[in-house]
Write an enzyme that holds these catalytic residues in place. Structure first.
Site, PDB file in Angstrom:
ATOM      1  N   CYS A  71       0.823  -1.213   0.000  1.00  0.00           N
ATOM      2  CA  CYS A  71       0.000   0.000   0.000  1.00  0.00           C
ATOM      3  C   CYS A  71       0.863   1.272   0.000  1.00  0.00           C
ATOM      4  O   CYS A  71       1.502   1.566  -1.002  1.00  0.00           O
ATOM      5  CB  CYS A  71      -0.973  -0.055   1.162  1.00  0.00           C
ATOM      6  SG  CYS A  71      -2.485   0.861   0.848  1.00  0.00           S
ATOM      7  N   HIS A 164      -3.343  -5.325   1.927  1.00  0.00           N
ATOM      8  CA  HIS A 164      -2.688  -5.495   3.231  1.00  0.00           C
ATOM      9  C   HIS A 164      -2.738  -6.937   3.727  1.00  0.00           C
ATOM     10  O   HIS A 164      -3.598  -7.269   4.549  1.00  0.00           O
ATOM     11  CB  HIS A 164      -3.388  -4.618   4.275  1.00  0.00           C
ATOM     12  CG  HIS A 164      -3.175  -3.162   4.107  1.00  0.00           C
ATOM     13  ND1 HIS A 164      -2.155  -2.478   4.731  1.00  0.00           N
ATOM     14  CD2 HIS A 164      -3.841  -2.245   3.373  1.00  0.00           C
ATOM     15  CE1 HIS A 164      -2.212  -1.199   4.403  1.00  0.00           C
ATOM     16  NE2 HIS A 164      -3.225  -1.031   3.568  1.00  0.00           N
ATOM     17  N   GLU A 166      -0.916  -8.254   5.873  1.00  0.00           N
ATOM     18  CA  GLU A 166      -0.598  -8.286   7.310  1.00  0.00           C
ATOM     19  C   GLU A 166      -1.837  -8.075   8.175  1.00  0.00           C
ATOM     20  O   GLU A 166      -1.801  -8.300   9.372  1.00  0.00           O
ATOM     21  CB  GLU A 166       0.485  -7.237   7.635  1.00  0.00           C
ATOM     22  CG  GLU A 166       0.032  -5.787   7.724  1.00  0.00           C
ATOM     23  CD  GLU A 166      -0.291  -5.116   6.386  1.00  0.00           C
ATOM     24  OE1 GLU A 166      -0.258  -5.797   5.335  1.00  0.00           O
ATOM     25  OE2 GLU A 166      -0.606  -3.910   6.406  1.00  0.00           O
TER      26      GLU A 166
END
Ligand code: GLN
Length: 184
Positions: A71, A164, A166
């Site tokens: 991102c 994302h 994560e």
């Protein structure tokens, strides 16, 4: 410097890596890989410049340090940035052009399953939060698209994602990155 680094550390450690935060140029020594996390690209580059990390990070990545950018991290790496702050500086290492927050206000955040090339099993849960829109790709390999635009690209030892991983419990991309970082 800023952004979703703790989540990346957790995911990388769950994938078998040891991690440390990079806050000075000394922290770059003997790394196998580096993550440029999501967050706010303008703030990140400003802080990196202020502490003198922009050049050393650029050099390390150019020299082949495995890099995972998510991102805002993708914005920081991109060669061209549209709708950035005036004079927004970046690393300029990844041969793509991005439009900051390019998915628009009305859909600032959304989720979509993504088919990622070469990944076994189910689609990957793509979490997009005010993501950059990839408007141009040069000499990169597109690993996934959404709505006709690349959302995951690879250029040598750089992997850059608009979304994302994560923030999900799916570790496949982090495991893949740990393998890439270890392969040298
Ligand atoms: N919009 C942010 C930027 O351009 C990126 C958002 C994110 O990383 N989730 O820096």
């Amino acid at each position: 410097m800023q952004g979703a680094f703790e989540e990346h550390m957790r995911a990388l450690e769950a994938a078998g890596a040891r991690t440390r935060l990079v806050r000075t140029r000394e922290d770059l020594e003997e790394l196998d890989g580096i993550v440029l996390p999501g967050g706010e690209s303008t703030t990140m580059t400003m802080l990196m410049e202020r502490v003198g990390l922009l050049e050393p990070v650029r050099e390390a990545i150019q020299a082949g340090l495995a890099t995972l950018a998510t991102c805002a991290g993708m914005v920081v790496l991109a060669r061209e940035i549209t709708d950035g702050m005036p004079e927004q500086k970046g690393l300029g290492l990844l041969d793509i052009g991005v439009r900051r927050n390019g998915y628009g206000r009305q859909v600032e955040s959304f989720e979509s399953p993504l088919h990622i090339e070469g990944m076994d099993g189910t689609d990957f849960p793509g979490v997009f939060i005010r993501s950059p829109l990839v408007e141009r790709t040069g000499d990169v390999k597109v690993m996934a698209t959404y709505d006709g635009h690349p959302v995951a690209v690879r250029q040598g030892r750089i992997v850059a994602l608009c979304f994302h991983p994560e923030l999900t419990s799916d570790l496949r991309l982090h495991r893949e990155f740990v393998r890439l970082a270890a392969s040298r």
